[in-house]
Design a protein around this motif. Structure first.
Motif, PDB file in Angstrom:
ATOM      1  N   ALA A   9      -8.587 -45.028 -54.687  1.00  0.00           N
ATOM      2  CA  ALA A   9      -8.316 -46.269 -55.615  1.00  0.00           C
ATOM      3  C   ALA A   9      -6.885 -46.298 -56.006  1.00  0.00           C
ATOM      4  CB  ALA A   9      -9.286 -46.229 -56.973  1.00  0.00           C
ATOM      5  N   SER A  10      -6.199 -45.070 -56.039  1.00  0.00           N
ATOM      6  CA  SER A  10      -4.817 -45.069 -56.485  1.00  0.00           C
ATOM      7  C   SER A  10      -3.851 -45.404 -55.287  1.00  0.00           C
ATOM      8  CB  SER A  10      -4.177 -43.961 -57.313  1.00  0.00           C
ATOM      9  OG  SER A  10      -4.489 -42.864 -56.457  1.00  0.00           O
ATOM     10  N   GLY A  19     -14.663 -40.666 -60.950  1.00  0.00           N
ATOM     11  CA  GLY A  19     -15.716 -40.721 -59.821  1.00  0.00           C
ATOM     12  C   GLY A  19     -16.617 -39.790 -60.074  1.00  0.00           C
ATOM     13  N   ASN A  28      -1.215 -38.451 -58.807  1.00  0.00           N
ATOM     14  CA  ASN A  28      -1.523 -39.023 -57.654  1.00  0.00           C
ATOM     15  C   ASN A  28      -0.790 -38.486 -56.468  1.00  0.00           C
ATOM     16  OD1 ASN A  28      -0.214 -41.075 -55.573  1.00  0.00           O
ATOM     17  ND2 ASN A  28      -0.855 -42.442 -57.219  1.00  0.00           N
ATOM     18  N   ARG A  29      -1.448 -38.503 -55.327  1.00  0.00           N
ATOM     19  CA  ARG A  29      -1.325 -37.898 -53.987  1.00  0.00           C
ATOM     20  C   ARG A  29      -0.062 -38.441 -53.584  1.00  0.00           C
ATOM     21  NH1 ARG A  29      -6.694 -36.812 -50.251  1.00  0.00           N
ATOM     22  NH2 ARG A  29      -7.806 -35.879 -52.065  1.00  0.00           N
ATOM     23  N   THR A  31     -12.382 -48.733 -54.304  1.00  0.00           N
ATOM     24  CA  THR A  31     -12.967 -48.049 -55.170  1.00  0.00           C
ATOM     25  C   THR A  31     -14.430 -47.428 -54.829  1.00  0.00           C
ATOM     26  OG1 THR A  31     -11.514 -48.817 -56.697  1.00  0.00           O
ATOM     27  CG2 THR A  31     -13.142 -47.256 -57.655  1.00  0.00           C
ATOM     28  N   GLY A  66     -10.508 -39.784 -58.672  1.00  0.00           N
ATOM     29  CA  GLY A  66     -11.473 -38.712 -58.375  1.00  0.00           C
ATOM     30  C   GLY A  66     -12.049 -38.126 -59.476  1.00  0.00           C
ATOM     31  N   SER A 103     -11.392 -39.237 -47.136  1.00  0.00           N
ATOM     32  CA  SER A 103     -10.482 -38.318 -46.343  1.00  0.00           C
ATOM     33  C   SER A 103     -10.872 -38.403 -44.705  1.00  0.00           C
ATOM     34  CB  SER A 103     -10.521 -37.003 -46.891  1.00  0.00           C
ATOM     35  OG  SER A 103      -9.829 -37.053 -48.210  1.00  0.00           O
ATOM     36  N   PRO A 111     -18.422 -36.713 -55.227  1.00  0.00           N
ATOM     37  CA  PRO A 111     -17.384 -37.451 -54.302  1.00  0.00           C
ATOM     38  C   PRO A 111     -16.134 -36.568 -54.711  1.00  0.00           C
ATOM     39  CG  PRO A 111     -18.062 -38.697 -56.219  1.00  0.00           C
ATOM     40  CD  PRO A 111     -19.005 -37.442 -56.286  1.00  0.00           C
ATOM     41  N   SER A 171      -5.782 -39.832 -46.168  1.00  0.00           N
ATOM     42  CA  SER A 171      -6.813 -40.183 -47.293  1.00  0.00           C
ATOM     43  C   SER A 171      -6.257 -41.395 -47.909  1.00  0.00           C
ATOM     44  CB  SER A 171      -7.037 -38.964 -48.331  1.00  0.00           C
ATOM     45  OG  SER A 171      -5.669 -38.864 -49.028  1.00  0.00           O
ATOM     46  N   ALA A 196     -14.903 -45.687 -62.220  1.00  0.00           N
ATOM     47  CA  ALA A 196     -14.589 -44.639 -60.993  1.00  0.00           C
ATOM     48  C   ALA A 196     -13.347 -44.761 -60.578  1.00  0.00           C
ATOM     49  CB  ALA A 196     -15.776 -44.533 -60.043  1.00  0.00           C
ATOM     50  N   THR A 197     -12.327 -44.980 -61.011  1.00  0.00           N
ATOM     51  CA  THR A 197     -11.053 -45.428 -60.543  1.00  0.00           C
ATOM     52  C   THR A 197     -10.236 -44.453 -59.999  1.00  0.00           C
ATOM     53  OG1 THR A 197     -10.124 -45.494 -62.730  1.00  0.00           O
ATOM     54  CG2 THR A 197     -10.690 -47.552 -61.853  1.00  0.00           C
ATOM     55  N   ASP A 257     -16.444 -44.399 -53.480  1.00  0.00           N
ATOM     56  CA  ASP A 257     -17.439 -43.957 -54.596  1.00  0.00           C
ATOM     57  C   ASP A 257     -16.738 -43.277 -55.673  1.00  0.00           C
ATOM     58  OD1 ASP A 257     -19.756 -43.769 -55.523  1.00  0.00           O
ATOM     59  OD2 ASP A 257     -20.613 -42.031 -54.367  1.00  0.00           O
ATOM     60  N   GLY A 258     -15.547 -43.850 -56.187  1.00  0.00           N
ATOM     61  CA  GLY A 258     -14.416 -43.509 -57.104  1.00  0.00           C
ATOM     62  C   GLY A 258     -13.748 -42.143 -56.604  1.00  0.00           C
ATOM     63  N   GLY A 259     -14.022 -41.781 -55.680  1.00  0.00           N
ATOM     64  CA  GLY A 259     -13.323 -40.476 -55.228  1.00  0.00           C
ATOM     65  C   GLY A 259     -12.364 -40.907 -54.349  1.00  0.00           C
ATOM     66  N   THR A 260     -12.135 -39.914 -53.285  1.00  0.00           N
ATOM     67  CA  THR A 260     -11.239 -40.042 -52.139  1.00  0.00           C
ATOM     68  C   THR A 260     -11.607 -39.752 -50.924  1.00  0.00           C
ATOM     69  OG1 THR A 260      -9.625 -38.950 -53.873  1.00  0.00           O
ATOM     70  CG2 THR A 260      -8.989 -39.115 -51.241  1.00  0.00           C
TER      71      THR A 260
END
Lengths: 311, 332
Positions: B254-255, A37, A190-191, B150, A34, B159, A310, B251, A31-32, B154-157
């Protein structure tokens, strides 16, 4: 987690006296980001559901940060767990083709998810999203809702076949509509990159009528930049993949974010469920199953909102 | 033009060109920008470029001290992501308890600074007290913080809640007299950094240690303490950069902060600080950061090159900027 599964297998073997307890291996990227995930979330949710429904089934779930680890994971699954079926989302197509082919050749059922292998005819079942329709669904919305001569900018993902197919679909759909793509560049899903890119495009073009961000993480970045420039009323932004914040905005009737296009991470659930169905029911499950991308609008937004996910 | 340059080099000696190298590169980039797009010098574009440089810039100032003292820190990007995640999670929890308000932001800010400081302290202690190579320690912590964010997300974002985001937003987008806060913060940190590097015992000790650790020790410099202090300072600055970063998009994932460590190190080296230590220049680092941001900005403002080649252009400019100032160096 793995230990637990081994224990379950051992116990099951003792209880049933080496009866036909089938083991299914699931190998997916870690889960690297969104989308991955959400993939993990749906995989775990589906496995939990199936383990309850089928006590004779065992699952081995391995998440992997890169191709090399995934190859080792697959070898371990074959050697030590003796899996009867494999559901795999290859990290990369080329390096995984050989190892997966060896598993398929040994008689194990193989379901490949989303990223196709470099060689055809290896897997028994192929479950995937439709990248071309992901692009063309967005493109069709642009063609219908923008006037001739409208100026749009396009944010692409990480350079890859997935990205190329999406962009080709989008370009095909707006062809002949008179919409002009004034700039196209990689926002790398990527944001932060998308934010910077959008800031610079806003400085560069006095007129932008719409943004195709091709992914919701990028759409978030683009929206922040547009808001900063105070040009939120001039354009709309279409992302993709159905991030829940975006779906929520669509449901509220936000004019800047009118629609979204799905590329469901829950396709891993489809793949696992179909594999299990094939193993347990004997119903024919071989072939390709392509999940088409749908347009999320204010009317149907509710169906695409997952509170716990998520993503 | 090449002839004229050679002449100046000869006449001016090595020191002059070493000093002006990065500035020449910066000026050339600005001229290219102006030539390619009339909007390049617009208020909005300049503000954008300077504000987005602030995160890497603030971190790079700290990195200048670490590198000058002969160290290295690869963990700053992951550390920034982790600290940002931690701050967002805490603020979200506190919003539920205290409601939306200034105290929540203050705690978030304090937490980011303290978490950065502790993270820097851990790096520093492992390097100075346990005696592991800085490269290995920070490579390890880089992986650890990246995994932790990460896992947290939970692997998401992660915010920030919508109302909190609105309240915190002005820290990035607001400012005084038309100059936004990140730019002001970057400027203040850069000036302080320059003063500390040039006019304090700490700055001179960093250079002495980086240049020759043994001699520094015999000169009764507390080598380990100074080294440790550079990592703690860098950690604190990472925390400070996060304070400016979180209000931008509200936010962390992981990136977040991906490759920031390399950008910071590149900026430091472009600015004229020696990678092997012994000599550091904070204002050079600032110029280095601006050069890196401008390349990206200019590439976005034109269709001049295929986007596939962006990385190649950046790489070429980095190498060129360093070549420009090292070519005539006779000290090595």
């Amino acid at each position: 987690m793995t230990k637990l599964f081994i224990a379950t297998t051992a116990l099951a073997t003792v209880l049933t006296g080496a009866a036909a307890a089938e083991t299914i291996g699931v190998s997916i990227p870690a889960a690297t980001h969104g989308w991955a995930g959400a993939l993990n979330y749906h995989a775990e949710r589906t496995i939990a559901r199936l383990e309850e429904a089928h006590p004779d089934l065992d699952f081995v779930l391995a998440t992997t940060p890169d191709s090399a680890t995934q190859v080792s994971d697959l070898e371990d699954m074959m050697a030590t767990r003796g899996i009867d079926a494999l559901v795999v989302l290859p990290f990369e197509s080329e390096p995984l083709t050989g190892p997966i082919k060896r598993i398929a050749d040994s008689g194990t059922w193989v379901t490949v998810v989303d990223r196709g292998l470099a060689q055809e005819g290896i897997q028994n079942l192929y479950v995937a999203g439709d990248n071309a329709s992901f692009g063309s669904t967005a493109g069709e919305y642009f063609a219908e809702n923008l006037d001739e001569g409208a100026k749009v900018v396009v944010m692409r993902g990480i350079p890859s076949t997935v990205d190329n197919e999406r962009v080709a679909g989008f370009e095909g759909a707006i062809e002949g509509s008179g919409i002009e793509v004034v700039a196209m560049d990689h926002g790398n899903w990527n944001r932060d990159t998308a934010f910077t890119l959008m800031q610079d495009w806003l400085s560069r073009f006095p007129e932008i009528d719409a943004v195709w961000a091709a992914d919701d993480d990028m759409a978030v970045g683009a929206l922040a930049a547009i808001e900063q420039a105070g040009r939120i009323d001039e354009m709309f932004v279409v992302g993709g993949a159905g991030m829940k914040e975006m779906v929520a905005r669509i449901a509220e009737g936000d004019e800047t974010v009118p629609v979204n296009v799905t590329y469901p991470p829950a396709m891993i659930s489809t793949a696992i469920e179909m594999t299990v169905l094939g193993l347990t029911s004997g119903a024919p499950m071989t072939g390709d199953f392509i999940i088409s991308s749908e347009l999320i609008t204010q009317e149907n937004a509710e169906d695409f909102y997952f509170e716990d996910s998520p993503y | 033009m090449a002839h004229a340059e050679t002449k100046t080099r000869r006449r001016g000696g090595s020191i002059d060109l070493k000093v002006i190298g990065p500035i020449v590169a910066l000026i050339v980039l600005v001229l290219i920008g102006v030539a390619l797009n009339p909007n390049f010098l617009s208020y909005a574009n300049i503000t954008n470029v300077l504000a987005r440089s602030a995160f890497i810039g603030i971190i790079a100032v700290g990195m200048t001290f670490v590198i000058t003292a002969g160290g290295l820190d690869l963990s700053v990007g992951s550390m920034a992501a982790f600290v940002a995640g931690l701050a967002i999670l805490t603020m979200n929890v506190l919003t539920d308890v205290w409601g939306v308000g200034l105290p929540v932001i203050l705690v978030g800010v304090a937490l980011a600074l303290v978490a950065g400081l502790i993270a820097g302290l851990i790096n520093g202690l492992l390097i100075t007290r346990v005696g592991i190579e800085a490269f290995i320690v920070t490579l390890g912590t880089m992986g650890i913080y990246r995994s932790l964010i990460t896992w947290l997300a939970d692997g998401g974002t992660l915010s920030l809640g919508f109302e909190m985001r609105e309240l915190y937003r002005p820290v990035y987008y607001g400012g005084i007299a038309g100059i936004s806060w990140p730019i002001i913060a970057f400027a203040v940190i850069a000036i302080l950094g320059e003063v500390v590097m040039r006019h304090t015992a700490f700055g001179r000790h960093c250079a002495a240690i980086g240049s020759n650790e043994k001699v520094a020790r015999y000169s009764s410099i507390a080598v380990l303490k100074v080294r440790l202090a550079t990592y703690v300072l860098l950690g604190l600055l990472v925390g400070f950069a996060v304070v400016m970063y979180v209000p931008r998009l509200g936010s962390a994932s992981a990136s977040t902060g991906l490759l920031w460590e390399l950008e910071a190190i590149a900026a430091v080296i472009i600015g004229g600080t020696l990678l092997k230590g012994g000599f550091g220049r904070v204002w050079g680092t600032v110029v280095g950061v601006l050069i890196l941001s401008l390349i990206g900005n200019i590439l976005n403002l034109t269709d001049f090159v295929s986007p596939y080649l962006n990385g190649a252009i950046q790489g070429a400019v980095i190498i060129l900027a360093v070549v420009l100032q090292r070519k005539t160096g006779t000290d090595r």
